[in-house]
Write a protein that holds these residues in place. Structure first.
Motif, PDB file in Angstrom:
ATOM      1  N   ARG A  12       0.840  -1.206   0.000  1.00 30.61           N
ATOM      2  CA  ARG A  12       0.000   0.000   0.000  1.00 30.61           C
ATOM      3  C   ARG A  12       0.872   1.252   0.000  1.00 30.61           C
ATOM      4  O   ARG A  12       2.063   1.201   0.311  1.00 30.61           O
ATOM      5  CB  ARG A  12      -0.899   0.014   1.247  1.00 30.61           C
ATOM      6  CG  ARG A  12      -1.989  -1.043   1.254  1.00 30.61           C
ATOM      7  CD  ARG A  12      -3.017  -0.755   2.341  1.00 30.61           C
ATOM      8  NE  ARG A  12      -2.394  -0.632   3.646  1.00 30.61           N
ATOM      9  CZ  ARG A  12      -2.247  -1.647   4.504  1.00 30.61           C
ATOM     10  NH1 ARG A  12      -2.675  -2.850   4.189  1.00 30.61           N
ATOM     11  NH2 ARG A  12      -1.683  -1.448   5.670  1.00 30.61           N
ATOM     12  N   CYS A  13       0.236   2.403  -0.321  1.00 27.23           N
ATOM     13  CA  CYS A  13       0.947   3.684  -0.334  1.00 27.23           C
ATOM     14  C   CYS A  13       0.964   4.264   1.082  1.00 27.23           C
ATOM     15  O   CYS A  13      -0.085   4.400   1.710  1.00 27.23           O
ATOM     16  CB  CYS A  13       0.250   4.635  -1.310  1.00 27.23           C
ATOM     17  SG  CYS A  13       0.687   6.369  -1.080  1.00 27.23           S
ATOM     18  N   VAL A  14       2.147   4.615   1.576  1.00 23.10           N
ATOM     19  CA  VAL A  14       2.282   5.106   2.951  1.00 23.10           C
ATOM     20  C   VAL A  14       1.512   6.409   3.154  1.00 23.10           C
ATOM     21  O   VAL A  14       0.905   6.632   4.203  1.00 23.10           O
ATOM     22  CB  VAL A  14       3.778   5.239   3.356  1.00 23.10           C
ATOM     23  CG1 VAL A  14       4.508   6.280   2.519  1.00 23.10           C
ATOM     24  CG2 VAL A  14       3.914   5.570   4.838  1.00 23.10           C
ATOM     25  N   TYR A  15       1.491   7.275   2.136  1.00 18.45           N
ATOM     26  CA  TYR A  15       0.792   8.562   2.285  1.00 18.45           C
ATOM     27  C   TYR A  15      -0.729   8.370   2.323  1.00 18.45           C
ATOM     28  O   TYR A  15      -1.424   9.036   3.089  1.00 18.45           O
ATOM     29  CB  TYR A  15       1.221   9.540   1.179  1.00 18.45           C
ATOM     30  CG  TYR A  15       2.672   9.917   1.348  1.00 18.45           C
ATOM     31  CD1 TYR A  15       3.053  10.875   2.284  1.00 18.45           C
ATOM     32  CD2 TYR A  15       3.676   9.268   0.622  1.00 18.45           C
ATOM     33  CE1 TYR A  15       4.389  11.193   2.487  1.00 18.45           C
ATOM     34  CE2 TYR A  15       5.014   9.580   0.818  1.00 18.45           C
ATOM     35  CZ  TYR A  15       5.365  10.542   1.751  1.00 18.45           C
ATOM     36  OH  TYR A  15       6.686  10.838   1.960  1.00 18.45           O
ATOM     37  N   CYS A  16      -1.232   7.440   1.502  1.00 18.22           N
ATOM     38  CA  CYS A  16      -2.667   7.140   1.536  1.00 18.22           C
ATOM     39  C   CYS A  16      -3.045   6.555   2.899  1.00 18.22           C
ATOM     40  O   CYS A  16      -4.092   6.893   3.455  1.00 18.22           O
ATOM     41  CB  CYS A  16      -3.046   6.172   0.415  1.00 18.22           C
ATOM     42  SG  CYS A  16      -3.030   6.940  -1.218  1.00 18.22           S
ATOM     43  N   ASP A  17      -2.171   5.694   3.458  1.00 19.70           N
ATOM     44  CA  ASP A  17      -2.452   5.085   4.764  1.00 19.70           C
ATOM     45  C   ASP A  17      -2.448   6.138   5.874  1.00 19.70           C
ATOM     46  O   ASP A  17      -3.298   6.119   6.759  1.00 19.70           O
ATOM     47  CB  ASP A  17      -1.417   3.991   5.078  1.00 19.70           C
ATOM     48  CG  ASP A  17      -1.802   2.658   4.447  1.00 19.70           C
ATOM     49  OD1 ASP A  17      -2.783   2.633   3.673  1.00 19.70           O
ATOM     50  OD2 ASP A  17      -1.123   1.652   4.727  1.00 19.70           O
TER      51      ASP A  17
ATOM     52  N   GLN B 107      -6.272  12.636  -3.752  1.00 21.63           N
ATOM     53  CA  GLN B 107      -6.109  11.804  -4.940  1.00 21.63           C
ATOM     54  C   GLN B 107      -4.673  11.285  -4.984  1.00 21.63           C
ATOM     55  O   GLN B 107      -3.729  12.077  -4.938  1.00 21.63           O
ATOM     56  CB  GLN B 107      -6.419  12.665  -6.182  1.00 21.63           C
ATOM     57  CG  GLN B 107      -6.276  11.969  -7.505  1.00 21.63           C
ATOM     58  CD  GLN B 107      -7.399  10.971  -7.761  1.00 21.63           C
ATOM     59  OE1 GLN B 107      -8.537  11.179  -7.357  1.00 21.63           O
ATOM     60  NE2 GLN B 107      -7.063   9.877  -8.413  1.00 21.63           N
ATOM     61  N   HIS B 108      -4.507   9.958  -5.052  1.00 21.30           N
ATOM     62  CA  HIS B 108      -3.170   9.366  -5.122  1.00 21.30           C
ATOM     63  C   HIS B 108      -2.573   9.614  -6.511  1.00 21.30           C
ATOM     64  O   HIS B 108      -3.044   9.054  -7.504  1.00 21.30           O
ATOM     65  CB  HIS B 108      -3.269   7.862  -4.832  1.00 21.30           C
ATOM     66  CG  HIS B 108      -1.991   7.120  -5.031  1.00 21.30           C
ATOM     67  ND1 HIS B 108      -1.128   6.847  -4.003  1.00 21.30           N
ATOM     68  CD2 HIS B 108      -1.420   6.616  -6.154  1.00 21.30           C
ATOM     69  CE1 HIS B 108      -0.078   6.189  -4.489  1.00 21.30           C
ATOM     70  NE2 HIS B 108      -0.232   6.035  -5.790  1.00 21.30           N
ATOM     71  N   GLN B 109      -1.585  10.490  -6.595  1.00 17.11           N
ATOM     72  CA  GLN B 109      -0.927  10.806  -7.869  1.00 17.11           C
ATOM     73  C   GLN B 109       0.564  10.945  -7.631  1.00 17.11           C
ATOM     74  O   GLN B 109       0.982  11.377  -6.563  1.00 17.11           O
ATOM     75  CB  GLN B 109      -1.457  12.127  -8.440  1.00 17.11           C
ATOM     76  CG  GLN B 109      -2.728  11.966  -9.252  1.00 17.11           C
ATOM     77  CD  GLN B 109      -3.403  13.290  -9.525  1.00 17.11           C
ATOM     78  OE1 GLN B 109      -3.089  14.293  -8.894  1.00 17.11           O
ATOM     79  NE2 GLN B 109      -4.333  13.296 -10.451  1.00 17.11           N
TER      80      GLN B 109
HETATM   81 ZN   LIG Z   1      -1.085   7.319  -2.137  1.00 14.62          ZN
END
Ligand SMILES: [Zn+2]
Ligand SMILES: [Zn+2]
Length: 258
Positions: free
Chosen positions: A197-202, A241-243
């Protein structure tokens, strides 16, 4: 224009810019404390003020103000650049050490024609024009320097290193990645390997539920004090938004960021 040089610290891998001529740049902050109420709207000696264009090397980009008659933002070359467009990133050796020419770009974004304007008290349209300027210049520079790193930053006040009072941000384009960015990228990769998973999204998902450190939230962004903040008043503005790139920001997100 004297060339700067970039040298690598062998013990950390960090590349360090040597631009000795930058010591010659003028400093407008003379008093220990800035007396903001005494700052005039126009300063005849300030190169960023409207009407003082002859003091600028040249204008790279100009964005109109709300009326469409005047300008609100301008992008100009830094008169005392840390990096210059001449040369390339070919490494040179000096005994056991590695160096390279100070190749890159160093530009200034003038955020307002008014000397005493402040981003914190500008209207949303004004701030949106600044972000639009960031995006426009980012996209242009990516086309000509696609394998280089573009950093946009803003120093507020003399203690943060700003030498001119007139509201402005800076753009640096460089062939090396600073360690503080490299660490974050490597850590995000390691985290993805471990958890998928993406650490920033988490982080964002957790903070949005936890809410103890949330400063502000709108449909596109979350402003949050990081759990392990390194300095007082540190705030991260995380896009929902994950970008991977600022270049992908939408018009709606620009407005929400403003
Ligand atoms: Zn992300
Ligand atoms: Zn000015």
């Amino acid at each position: 224009m004297s060339m700067s040089e970039i040298r690598q610290d062998k013990t950390t891998g960090q590349w360090v810019i040597f631009a000795t001529h930058r010591g010659e740049r003028p400093h407008q902050f003379r008093q220990e404390t800035e007396e903001e109420d005494k700052v005039p709207q126009q300063d005849p000696k300030c190169p960023f003020c409207a009407g003082n264009e002859s003091m600028l090397p040249h204008i790279i980009l100009e964005m109109p103000d709300k009326t469409g008659i005047g300008w609100q933002t301008r992008v100009v070359p830094n008169k005392f650049p840390a990096l210059t467009p001449e040369g390339d990133t070919t490494r040179t050796s000096d005994g056991i050490y590695l160096g390279m020419p100070g190749y890159g770009r160093h530009e200034v974004i003038i955020e307002s024609p008014y000397h005493n304007s402040q981003i914190a008290t500008m209207d949303v349209d004004g701030v949106c024009t600044i972000i639009e300027t960031y995006h426009r210049r980012f996209t242009e520079l990516m086309e000509t320097h696609e394998n280089m790193m573009i950093i946009m930053f803003r120093n507020h006040g003399a203690h943060a290193g700003a030498s001119l009072i007139h509201p402005h941000s800076q753009i640096i384009v460089t062939g090396m990645v600073p360690n503080y960015i490299r660490w974050r990228e490597q850590e995000a990769q390691r985290y993805f390997d471990l958890w998928g998973r993406c650490v920033y999204c988490d982080i964002m998902e957790f903070e949005m539920q936890d809410r103890r450190r949330v400063v502000f939230e709108n449909p596109s962004f979350l402003a949050v004090v990081p759990y392990a903040a390194e300095v007082p008043f540190e705030v991260w503005i995380l896009p929902k938004q994950h970008q991977a790139s600022f270049g992908q920001i939408s018009d709606r997100e620009k407005l929400d960021l403003a």
